[in-house]
Design a protein around this motif. Structure first.
Motif, PDB file in Angstrom:
ATOM      1  N   PHE A 153     156.999  30.421  36.600  1.00 13.40           N
ATOM      2  CA  PHE A 153     157.946  31.335  37.255  1.00 13.40           C
ATOM      3  C   PHE A 153     157.459  32.780  37.197  1.00 13.40           C
ATOM      4  CE2 PHE A 153     161.614  34.207  36.799  1.00 13.40           C
ATOM      5  CZ  PHE A 153     162.189  34.042  38.050  1.00 13.40           C
ATOM      6  N   MET A 154     157.151  33.276  36.022  1.00 13.43           N
ATOM      7  CA  MET A 154     156.766  34.678  35.887  1.00 13.43           C
ATOM      8  C   MET A 154     155.439  34.955  36.578  1.00 13.43           C
ATOM      9  SD  MET A 154     159.223  36.245  34.516  1.00 13.43           S
ATOM     10  CE  MET A 154     158.347  37.807  34.436  1.00 13.43           C
ATOM     11  N   ASN A 155     154.514  33.988  36.570  1.00 10.46           N
ATOM     12  CA  ASN A 155     153.242  34.200  37.263  1.00 10.46           C
ATOM     13  C   ASN A 155     153.449  34.321  38.770  1.00 10.46           C
ATOM     14  OD1 ASN A 155     151.709  34.111  34.892  1.00 10.46           O
ATOM     15  ND2 ASN A 155     151.534  31.871  34.968  1.00 10.46           N
ATOM     16  N   ARG A 156     154.334  33.520  39.313  1.00  9.58           N
ATOM     17  CA  ARG A 156     154.613  33.594  40.748  1.00  9.58           C
ATOM     18  C   ARG A 156     155.320  34.912  41.089  1.00  9.58           C
ATOM     19  NH1 ARG A 156     157.525  28.111  42.353  1.00  9.58           N
ATOM     20  NH2 ARG A 156     157.342  29.045  44.446  1.00  9.58           N
ATOM     21  N   ILE A 157     156.230  35.341  40.237  1.00  8.94           N
ATOM     22  CA  ILE A 157     156.892  36.630  40.447  1.00  8.94           C
ATOM     23  C   ILE A 157     155.859  37.761  40.441  1.00  8.94           C
ATOM     24  CG2 ILE A 157     158.463  38.328  39.412  1.00  8.94           C
ATOM     25  CD1 ILE A 157     159.941  36.122  40.817  1.00  8.94           C
ATOM     26  N   LYS A 158     154.952  37.685  39.503  1.00  3.82           N
ATOM     27  CA  LYS A 158     153.905  38.703  39.410  1.00  3.82           C
ATOM     28  C   LYS A 158     153.053  38.732  40.672  1.00  3.82           C
ATOM     29  CE  LYS A 158     149.981  40.047  36.522  1.00  3.82           C
ATOM     30  NZ  LYS A 158     149.199  39.746  35.278  1.00  3.82           N
ATOM     31  N   ASP A 159     152.671  37.575  41.157  1.00  2.00           N
ATOM     32  CA  ASP A 159     151.849  37.518  42.372  1.00  2.00           C
ATOM     33  C   ASP A 159     152.612  38.060  43.567  1.00  2.00           C
ATOM     34  OD1 ASP A 159     149.822  36.377  40.896  1.00  2.00           O
ATOM     35  OD2 ASP A 159     150.385  34.303  41.408  1.00  2.00           O
ATOM     36  N   TYR A 160     153.864  37.698  43.702  1.00  2.00           N
ATOM     37  CA  TYR A 160     154.660  38.176  44.836  1.00  2.00           C
ATOM     38  C   TYR A 160     154.804  39.693  44.813  1.00  2.00           C
ATOM     39  CZ  TYR A 160     156.093  33.441  46.161  1.00  2.00           C
ATOM     40  OH  TYR A 160     156.111  32.139  46.590  1.00  2.00           O
ATOM     41  N   ILE A 161     155.049  40.249  43.621  1.00  2.00           N
ATOM     42  CA  ILE A 161     155.236  41.699  43.534  1.00  2.00           C
ATOM     43  C   ILE A 161     153.928  42.431  43.818  1.00  2.00           C
ATOM     44  CG2 ILE A 161     155.747  43.591  41.927  1.00  2.00           C
ATOM     45  CD1 ILE A 161     157.845  41.824  40.646  1.00  2.00           C
ATOM     46  N   HIS A 162     152.832  41.925  43.302  1.00  2.00           N
ATOM     47  CA  HIS A 162     151.540  42.565  43.557  1.00  2.00           C
ATOM     48  C   HIS A 162     151.159  42.476  45.032  1.00  2.00           C
ATOM     49  CE1 HIS A 162     150.031  42.298  39.114  1.00  2.00           C
ATOM     50  NE2 HIS A 162     150.918  43.255  39.305  1.00  2.00           N
ATOM     51  N   GLU A 163     151.584  41.421  45.685  1.00  2.00           N
ATOM     52  CA  GLU A 163     151.286  41.259  47.106  1.00  2.00           C
ATOM     53  C   GLU A 163     152.326  41.939  48.000  1.00  2.00           C
ATOM     54  OE1 GLU A 163     151.050  37.078  47.669  1.00  2.00           O
ATOM     55  OE2 GLU A 163     149.288  36.818  46.372  1.00  2.00           O
ATOM     56  N   GLY A 164     153.350  42.513  47.391  1.00  2.00           N
ATOM     57  CA  GLY A 164     154.384  43.191  48.156  1.00  2.00           C
ATOM     58  C   GLY A 164     155.371  42.256  48.819  1.00  2.00           C
ATOM     59  N   LYS A 165     155.422  41.007  48.413  1.00  2.00           N
ATOM     60  CA  LYS A 165     156.349  40.028  48.987  1.00  2.00           C
ATOM     61  C   LYS A 165     157.656  40.018  48.189  1.00  2.00           C
ATOM     62  CE  LYS A 165     152.574  37.044  50.595  1.00  2.00           C
ATOM     63  NZ  LYS A 165     151.982  35.687  50.539  1.00  2.00           N
ATOM     64  N   ASP A 218     160.802  39.890  49.252  1.00  2.00           N
ATOM     65  CA  ASP A 218     161.773  38.878  49.693  1.00  2.00           C
ATOM     66  C   ASP A 218     161.438  37.498  49.119  1.00  2.00           C
ATOM     67  OD1 ASP A 218     163.142  40.767  51.116  1.00  2.00           O
ATOM     68  OD2 ASP A 218     162.122  40.343  53.015  1.00  2.00           O
ATOM     69  N   SER A 219     160.160  37.172  49.048  1.00  2.00           N
ATOM     70  CA  SER A 219     159.753  35.888  48.481  1.00  2.00           C
ATOM     71  C   SER A 219     160.088  35.821  46.997  1.00  2.00           C
ATOM     72  CB  SER A 219     158.260  35.668  48.688  1.00  2.00           C
ATOM     73  OG  SER A 219     157.940  35.617  50.065  1.00  2.00           O
ATOM     74  N   ALA A 220     159.913  36.942  46.289  1.00  2.00           N
ATOM     75  CA  ALA A 220     160.249  36.981  44.865  1.00  2.00           C
ATOM     76  C   ALA A 220     161.750  36.790  44.649  1.00  2.00           C
ATOM     77  CB  ALA A 220     159.778  38.307  44.255  1.00  2.00           C
ATOM     78  N   ILE A 221     162.568  37.433  45.481  1.00  2.00           N
ATOM     79  CA  ILE A 221     164.019  37.294  45.370  1.00  2.00           C
ATOM     80  C   ILE A 221     164.449  35.859  45.679  1.00  2.00           C
ATOM     81  CG2 ILE A 221     166.219  38.014  46.371  1.00  2.00           C
ATOM     82  CD1 ILE A 221     165.060  40.815  46.668  1.00  2.00           C
ATOM     83  N   ASN A 222     163.867  35.273  46.700  1.00  2.00           N
ATOM     84  CA  ASN A 222     164.202  33.885  47.047  1.00  2.00           C
ATOM     85  C   ASN A 222     163.825  32.913  45.923  1.00  2.00           C
ATOM     86  OD1 ASN A 222     165.234  34.558  49.579  1.00  2.00           O
ATOM     87  ND2 ASN A 222     163.223  34.382  50.575  1.00  2.00           N
ATOM     88  N   LEU A 223     162.688  33.177  45.271  1.00  2.00           N
ATOM     89  CA  LEU A 223     162.288  32.334  44.148  1.00  2.00           C
ATOM     90  C   LEU A 223     163.299  32.439  43.002  1.00  2.00           C
ATOM     91  CD1 LEU A 223     160.268  30.516  42.674  1.00  2.00           C
ATOM     92  CD2 LEU A 223     159.021  32.599  41.987  1.00  2.00           C
ATOM     93  N   CYS A 224     163.768  33.651  42.737  1.00  2.00           N
ATOM     94  CA  CYS A 224     164.775  33.841  41.685  1.00  2.00           C
ATOM     95  C   CYS A 224     166.059  33.089  42.019  1.00  2.00           C
ATOM     96  CB  CYS A 224     165.069  35.326  41.503  1.00  2.00           C
ATOM     97  SG  CYS A 224     163.699  36.285  40.816  1.00  2.00           S
ATOM     98  N   ARG A 225     166.473  33.150  43.275  1.00  2.00           N
ATOM     99  CA  ARG A 225     167.715  32.480  43.660  1.00  2.00           C
ATOM    100  C   ARG A 225     167.587  30.966  43.603  1.00  2.00           C
ATOM    101  NH1 ARG A 225     169.316  36.403  48.830  1.00  2.00           N
ATOM    102  NH2 ARG A 225     169.919  38.227  47.542  1.00  2.00           N
ATOM    103  N   MET A 226     166.410  30.454  43.951  1.00  2.00           N
ATOM    104  CA  MET A 226     166.213  29.006  43.879  1.00  2.00           C
ATOM    105  C   MET A 226     166.126  28.514  42.436  1.00  2.00           C
ATOM    106  SD  MET A 226     163.613  28.046  47.017  1.00  2.00           S
ATOM    107  CE  MET A 226     162.319  29.147  46.437  1.00  2.00           C
ATOM    108  N   THR A 227     165.575  29.339  41.557  1.00  2.00           N
ATOM    109  CA  THR A 227     165.470  28.948  40.148  1.00  2.00           C
ATOM    110  C   THR A 227     166.846  28.913  39.492  1.00  2.00           C
ATOM    111  OG1 THR A 227     163.282  29.980  40.081  1.00  2.00           O
ATOM    112  CG2 THR A 227     164.336  29.450  37.969  1.00  2.00           C
ATOM    113  N   ASN A 228     167.684  29.915  39.753  1.00  2.00           N
ATOM    114  CA  ASN A 228     169.088  29.937  39.343  1.00  2.00           C
ATOM    115  C   ASN A 228     169.273  29.684  37.843  1.00  2.00           C
ATOM    116  OD1 ASN A 228     171.858  30.199  39.702  1.00  2.00           O
ATOM    117  ND2 ASN A 228     172.159  28.028  40.118  1.00  2.00           N
TER     118      ASN A 228
END
Length: 234
Positions: A74-86, A88-98
């Motif tokens: 989870f945290m690695n994907r969040i890190k990649d999304y933020i570094h890539e400027g994505k 919305d993708s990071a927020i969607n991942l957080c909501r799906m993880t719940n």
């Protein structure tokens, strides 16, 4: 002479049978239900406290275990999304993880662009709300741990009052059967209250330990998220 001996032996055997028969009939067994009935009406609130404590323990264990589950990536994907400027993708991942951790990270991501202190405060506020949700029902378990022994001691007092009242009314014709109901109430309620109090106390401490473990994970991930935001851009 032989006839007299025979009559004496038969008489002795008859007396033995007569004296032994009542003894075998007076042997009784007592189960938990019988003891509970003899404890009187105070056994009802004590039983309710036991039911409440056990029900909350079982329900909270499932909730806390679910809240403590983590996706290792989870945290690695969040890190990649933020570094890539994505974002919305990071927020969607957080909501799906719940999970409580994902909801904290989502709040922090939604505050990107603001001062770091504002982001940290927002994450901490969500964390406090999540902890309060995890601790839902804890006051009831703590109340059961404290109130059950007190109800047991109350039963001790009322039982002894009943026993002495029966003794006073009996006058000189005091019979142990007159005192038995009051003594039963005094002893049974005390034992029941202590047992329920001990169970509730262990349940409360176990739940607190489980919540502390979940809180440590939440704090670790929130600090990891803040460190991620403080990393220099490449």
């Amino acid at each position: 002479m032989n006839v007299l001996l025979f009559i004496q032996n038969e008489a002795g055997n008859a007396i033995t049978r007569v004296t032994e028969a009542p003894i075998s009939e007076t042997v009784k067994t007592m189960n938990i239900w019988d003891l509970s009935i003899k404890g009187g009406w105070l056994m009802i609130p004590i039983a309710l406290l036991l039911f409440i404590a056990i029900a909350i323990l079982i329900e909270r264990v499932f909730v806390i275990k679910k809240a403590g589950k983590e996706d290792p990536s989870f945290m690695n994907r969040i890190k990649d999304y933020i570094h890539e400027g994505k974002i919305d993708s990071a927020i969607n991942l957080c909501r799906m993880t719940n999970t409580p951790i994902s909801r904290m990270i989502e709040k922090g991501i939604s505050r990107l662009g603001r001062p770091m202190n504002d982001i940290l405060v927002a994450v901490e506020n969500v964390g406090n709300i999540e902890i309060a949700q995890l601790e839902k029902g804890f006051p009831w378990v703590a109340t059961a741990a404290a109130a059950a022994p007190m109800l047991g001691f109350l039963g001790t007092v009322t039982g002894m009052v009943r026993a002495f009242f029966a003794m006073a009314n009996a006058g000189s014709n005091v019979d142990i059967t007159l005192l038995s109901s009051g003594i039963y109430e005094a002893l049974v309620t005390t034992v029941a209250g202590l047992i329920v109090g001990i169970i509730a106390l262990f349940a409360y401490n176990y739940l607190v330990a489980q919540v502390n473990g979940a809180v440590n994970k939440m704090e670790t991930r929130s600090m990891e998220f803040m460190d991620l935001l403080n990393e220099p851009t490449k």
